[in-house]
Design an enzyme around this catalytic site. Sequence first.
Site, mmCIF file in Angstrom:
data_model
loop_
_atom_site.group_PDB
_atom_site.id
_atom_site.type_symbol
_atom_site.label_atom_id
_atom_site.label_comp_id
_atom_site.label_asym_id
_atom_site.label_seq_id
_atom_site.Cartn_x
_atom_site.Cartn_y
_atom_site.Cartn_z
ATOM 1 N N GLU A 32 9.830 1.629 10.484
ATOM 2 C CA GLU A 32 10.875 2.632 10.204
ATOM 3 C C GLU A 32 10.208 3.985 10.353
ATOM 4 O OE1 GLU A 32 14.029 1.989 9.540
ATOM 5 O OE2 GLU A 32 13.863 -0.174 9.345
ATOM 6 N N CYS A 34 14.068 11.085 6.586
ATOM 7 C CA CYS A 34 13.904 10.683 7.985
ATOM 8 C C CYS A 34 15.214 10.790 8.754
ATOM 9 C CB CYS A 34 13.377 9.254 8.050
ATOM 10 S SG CYS A 34 14.374 8.146 7.064
ATOM 11 N N GLU A 40 10.119 16.207 15.258
ATOM 12 C CA GLU A 40 10.496 16.094 13.850
ATOM 13 C C GLU A 40 9.714 17.129 13.033
ATOM 14 O OE1 GLU A 40 9.100 12.730 11.473
ATOM 15 O OE2 GLU A 40 11.180 12.439 10.835
ATOM 16 N N LYS A 80 0.887 -1.171 0.000
ATOM 17 C CA LYS A 80 0.000 0.000 0.000
ATOM 18 C C LYS A 80 0.923 1.218 0.000
ATOM 19 C CE LYS A 80 -1.696 3.076 1.986
ATOM 20 N NZ LYS A 80 -1.470 4.506 1.611
HETATM 21 P P1 NAD Z 1 2.469 8.755 7.350
HETATM 22 O O1 NAD Z 1 2.673 7.999 8.603
HETATM 23 O O2 NAD Z 1 1.463 9.839 7.335
HETATM 24 O O3 NAD Z 1 2.049 7.764 6.150
HETATM 25 C C1 NAD Z 1 2.855 6.669 5.771
HETATM 26 C C2 NAD Z 1 1.993 5.646 5.069
HETATM 27 O O4 NAD Z 1 1.057 5.117 6.009
HETATM 28 C C3 NAD Z 1 1.162 6.175 3.904
HETATM 29 O O5 NAD Z 1 1.109 5.180 2.907
HETATM 30 C C4 NAD Z 1 -0.216 6.379 4.539
HETATM 31 O O6 NAD Z 1 -1.288 6.306 3.611
HETATM 32 C C5 NAD Z 1 -0.274 5.207 5.495
HETATM 33 N N1 NAD Z 1 -1.156 5.372 6.653
HETATM 34 C C6 NAD Z 1 -1.534 6.520 7.259
HETATM 35 N N2 NAD Z 1 -2.337 6.233 8.321
HETATM 36 C C7 NAD Z 1 -2.448 4.883 8.378
HETATM 37 C C8 NAD Z 1 -3.120 3.975 9.254
HETATM 38 N N3 NAD Z 1 -3.845 4.408 10.289
HETATM 39 N N4 NAD Z 1 -2.994 2.647 9.032
HETATM 40 C C9 NAD Z 1 -2.234 2.195 8.011
HETATM 41 N N5 NAD Z 1 -1.601 2.994 7.133
HETATM 42 C C10 NAD Z 1 -1.689 4.335 7.327
HETATM 43 O O7 NAD Z 1 3.919 9.295 6.920
HETATM 44 P P2 NAD Z 1 4.329 10.152 5.662
HETATM 45 O O8 NAD Z 1 3.857 11.562 5.861
HETATM 46 O O9 NAD Z 1 3.958 9.448 4.415
HETATM 47 O O10 NAD Z 1 5.932 10.096 5.761
HETATM 48 C C11 NAD Z 1 6.659 10.953 6.592
HETATM 49 C C12 NAD Z 1 7.100 10.241 7.849
HETATM 50 O O11 NAD Z 1 7.786 9.046 7.509
HETATM 51 C C13 NAD Z 1 8.091 11.049 8.655
HETATM 52 O O12 NAD Z 1 7.773 10.968 10.018
HETATM 53 C C14 NAD Z 1 9.419 10.356 8.388
HETATM 54 O O13 NAD Z 1 10.387 10.506 9.376
HETATM 55 C C15 NAD Z 1 9.000 8.942 8.239
HETATM 56 N N6 NAD Z 1 9.982 8.179 7.475
HETATM 57 C C16 NAD Z 1 10.780 7.280 8.122
HETATM 58 C C17 NAD Z 1 11.767 6.579 7.430
HETATM 59 C C18 NAD Z 1 12.666 5.583 8.107
HETATM 60 O O14 NAD Z 1 13.272 4.764 7.400
HETATM 61 N N7 NAD Z 1 12.796 5.582 9.416
HETATM 62 C C19 NAD Z 1 11.928 6.806 6.078
HETATM 63 C C20 NAD Z 1 11.119 7.732 5.455
HETATM 64 C C21 NAD Z 1 10.124 8.409 6.152
#
Ligand code: NAD
Length: 477
Positions: free
Chosen positions: A244, A278, A377, A170
């Site tokens: 992650e 991240c 963050e 997804k």
């Molecule tokens: P997000 O958590 O809003 O969304 C990530 C994914 O989860 C999307 O596909 C979204 O549709 C889905 N999602 C949202 N709510 C959900 C739920 N309740 N159940 C299941 N899926 C759900 O994050 P984002 O805005 O897409 O990305 C930014 C964040 O990701 C930042 O906090 C960043 O630090 C983190 N990030 C971490 C890493 C790492 O490797 N540690 C890498 C990249 C990004």
Amino acid sequence: MTAYQHHLINGSWIAAQSAETTPLYNSATEAELAQVAHGTCGEIDLAVRAAKKAFASWSRLPVSTRADYVRAIADQLEEQVEQLAQGIAAEVGMPLKLSHRIQVQAPILAWRGTADLAVETLADTFVGHSTITHVPVGVVGAITPWNYPLHQMTGKVAAALVAGCTVVLKPSELAPCTARALGEAALAAGLPDGVLNIVLGDAATGQALVDHPDVALLSFTGSTAVGRRIAASAGQALKRVSLELGGKSACIATPDASPESVVRQVVGSCFLNSGQSCNSLTRLLVPAELYDIYRDLLADAVTRLTLGDPLDPATRMGPLVSAAHRDRVRAFIADSESQGFDLIAGGSQAAIPANGYFIAPTIFGRVPAGSALAQQEVFGPVLSVITYENEQQAVDIANGTAYGLAAAVWAGEIDQGLTLARQLRAGQVDVNGAPYNAAAPFGGFGDSGLGREGGTFGIEEFVEIRAIQMPVARDKS
Ligand code: NAD
């Protein structure tokens, strides 16, 4: 206008059932690019059933055969490099040249690297009279964010496939072009039906995947808040989970480090992808007596980060991914300005292009280590400079957030850098500007998550360990 209205289920693109969609905008022009389908519970169920059925034969293939499929997918992705780099530049906002190298070519290398490590990583090992074998976990639910879309799909899908798992992916609703390219690559590579399924959608689609009883492992990259929710659901069902999450990574500059080298690395890291990484180094810890030297160097370095259209070769920093995300970052900047931190560069009054979700690269100095700006963050182009009085205080500040994803150390002597690095509670620590290593484990301590991606460690996330005891000859004496 592109329409993302099809899911890849059991080897075919299937038209989306729901009329609900998320609009997708070009981050630099704000023009509508597409409408992205919201996968339903029913579509998630179809995809999981297909993955479950395919698991029976995929998991029994020799590891070397699965690795060959993964190499074939990499070859197919290679055919789409230009189109992918353009698509990610438009969706995410990274300048095209960087997008080419970092967003597309580097992850394609990682697909191949994962294939090359598979046979050795999954070979049986022996402990006394026990044979240790690696058993694929089952159907993997992979949920990815938008900031490095192909990287994140690679860390999950390539590793899960070589391990013998089947996958329902997804992807983020804000970066769908990569998911489609990956689906096309899998089909062109002849991957058996149902081994990789892709359901487009939003949070509700992701939640349906999390809650599906036939998903054995959830591999999630995204925000800490959503990761916590997923871990709670997975805990109830006793599913394996790998998370992650976010970061607030520190770079410690020791008194004898070269300020020019420190500034080059920290500016490069903090403002890469408009601060939407991240592992960005977003806190620079400098000796109090050297603050003015760092202040001048940082102010100068930022002047070279030309803001503009990601497709313009002169652009060094593009926009943020969306209007909502830009507004969130703006609020952090406004709050920090109202607190009177030393504004070294950027800020809410800095010039930005008229269209697009731009924020000027912003640096605040003398930021209190416990402030919201230094603890939370931001995920945008905002650097906090924090002063310290002695080495122990620097280590305490670096370790003093809830996160622990990455860190960096700059020291006059490499040995001193290593000694400091060993005191930092973060999953990756770079000493004196050491380059990225795709085969090294990547993941976090604390609120930065659970588990590791990358190299052998990433493949091991997708297997159960089984010990088989063999009879031992009795001693007849
Ligand atoms: P997000 O958590 O809003 O969304 C990530 C994914 O989860 C999307 O596909 C979204 O549709 C889905 N999602 C949202 N709510 C959900 C739920 N309740 N159940 C299941 N899926 C759900 O994050 P984002 O805005 O897409 O990305 C930014 C964040 O990701 C930042 O906090 C960043 O630090 C983190 N990030 C971490 C890493 C790492 O490797 N540690 C890498 C990249 C990004």
